[in-house]
Design an enzyme around this catalytic site. Sequence first.
Site, PDB file in Angstrom:
ATOM      1  N   ASP A 110       0.834  -1.204   0.000  1.00 46.79           N
ATOM      2  CA  ASP A 110       0.000   0.000   0.000  1.00 46.79           C
ATOM      3  C   ASP A 110       0.866   1.251   0.000  1.00 46.79           C
ATOM      4  O   ASP A 110       1.509   1.579   1.002  1.00 46.79           O
ATOM      5  CB  ASP A 110      -0.916  -0.013   1.222  1.00 46.79           C
ATOM      6  CG  ASP A 110      -1.972   1.091   1.169  1.00 46.79           C
ATOM      7  OD1 ASP A 110      -1.978   1.851   0.186  1.00 46.79           O
ATOM      8  OD2 ASP A 110      -2.779   1.181   2.107  1.00 46.79           O
TER       9      ASP A 110
ATOM     10  N   ASP B  38      -2.373   5.163  -5.958  1.00 48.56           N
ATOM     11  CA  ASP B  38      -2.497   4.429  -4.698  1.00 48.56           C
ATOM     12  C   ASP B  38      -2.602   2.931  -4.981  1.00 48.56           C
ATOM     13  O   ASP B  38      -3.605   2.446  -5.500  1.00 48.56           O
ATOM     14  CB  ASP B  38      -3.728   4.901  -3.929  1.00 48.56           C
ATOM     15  CG  ASP B  38      -3.881   4.200  -2.588  1.00 48.56           C
ATOM     16  OD1 ASP B  38      -2.911   3.559  -2.143  1.00 48.56           O
ATOM     17  OD2 ASP B  38      -4.962   4.279  -1.998  1.00 48.56           O
TER      18      ASP B  38
END
Length: 619
Positions: free
Chosen positions: A98, A294
């Site tokens: 992430d 992202d």
Amino acid sequence: MDRASLLLLLLFITTVSIFFFDLTTADELNLTPESPMIFPLSYSSLPPRVEDFRRRRLHQSQLPNAHMKLYDDLLSNGYYTTRLWIGTPPQEFALIVDTGSTVTYVPCSTCKQCGKHQDPKFQPELSSSYKALKCNPDCNCDDDGKLCVYERRYAEMSSSSGVLSEDLISFGNESQLTPQRAVFGCENVETGDLFSQRADGIMGLGRGKLSVVDQLVDKGVIEDVFSLCYGGMEVGGGAMVLGKISPPAGMVFSHSDPFRSPYYNIDLKQMHVAGKSLKLNPKVFNGKHGTVLDSGTTYAYFPKEAFIAIKDAIIKEIPSLKRIHGPDPNYDDVCFSGAGRDVAEIHNFFPEIDMEFGNGQKLILSPENYLFRHTKVRGAYCLGIFPDRDSTTLLGGIVVRNTLVTYDRENDKLGFLKTNCSDLWRRLAAPESPAPTSPISQNKSSNISPSPAKSESPTTDLPGVLRVGVITFEVSISVNNSSLKPKFSEIADYIAHDGNEYRLKWGVFPPQSSEYISNTTALNIMLLLKENRLRLPGQFGSYKLLEWKAEQKAKQSWWEKHLLGVVGGAMISLLVTSVMIKLALVWRRRKQEEATYEPVNATIKEQELQPLSSDTSNA
């Protein structure tokens, strides 16, 4: 992405657990003399089509690399994962990669509210190198003022909180890099998706002092750069490199302003669909946090104005396809049918999308970068692009499938290169193998055909075999403890064994829903076996692949393909004919019976007596 499942029918029965890894081809990267840590990403798409490519030699760093196997399922689970080992002795965890998070955390044995994940919780008491961080001016402290704590909340209303701790983080048995001490979160509470997800936790790669990248950079282990390469639709694979790589030829860059937002942003100015510019003000991509990349997000989200423009432009380019409802009635997905079941052909139906940066360079998105397969209608696909509720443009993992993304934090820029990420890890992990082929053109959507790794005998090449009907292979299995021999009594006559060595022959067949096993899947199965990634029960020690054979599905004649249909049709015809004949006979008999009997009061016509025969007269 419907993944073709295989029906593993063992010719000789034993209990095994098999994990599949799809591998194809990749670009070669020139690694600097720093110590990049390389992680493979595994997932599972179409082998992209090669239109313009050249070979580039892969040069590995002279310093040790950390090789790790990764597992992921972008559209099924919504994320990519990597494996980290924490503690002494190391405890294994599957963590979501992430770039939007700055803390790495795993559930701890002391967790009061943690879900059931794929690995056991971290047990600090079993690690001799574990240390909880004591309260200090540089951290948030617990209510007692004794320990450092963290809390993270996410947009989907999930959250994680716990104690900040320090321990050794290692990268598996294949890693040449020594374990590094790092700060991570020992979870005590999970909520929302973090509670229900299969992955154990998060590996934070964002900007922040608790980020794994920042910690390793501060230690001088790596330069302030890392790269991610996500696999494509229904193929997967890829790699993560912590450390600097020399930008490959053809890589395009966008400025990334660290002061604009704490996230990795890009300078997106315009978008083009099928080469036609959208009538959008560049400011639409610069609202709130700007355009953010992202890896922890699955799809792409645009401000409503941009979303409508992109959707309408795509629809205009696909008049031959039919608009249908999405797989989930709770969502208003934009889906289309009629593109065919072959994912490799969707570029013939759907247009490319260009993302133009402030410097004029463009990143080309092929259909796999904005589509996902409809799960209920064959040959149908849906847009992986959605309207965002605020003004931020959020680009999730789907946008960078089969794209090497370099996060050059040192020079405040992000680099993009279209490539086949599925094979990148294999090329990084096996530098002695021949240079891979890779697409370099940023003007065309390029798809790469699978290219199996060269290895020792038995070879994994399948020359000329495109549709595999059955794979047979023999393995030799060693039993660790003679007192724990497997229970093979039922099939003992069919197993060759010598002491604790057992030789078994297995077979892999396609499922009933498929007529054959694809070349790529067959190669992946054999690579899995050759690389000892087949997990056997505890009583087994090790196994060795002796030989294997892939047999092409035999071509059936017209009679072989339609024999059942012909026989069934003939039987139905005979049955119908016999019924019709029977009905006809019944009808005829009834007619005869009606003609035989006259009413009681009916007038009977007088008839002339016939003369008797001569024989009767003589009598």
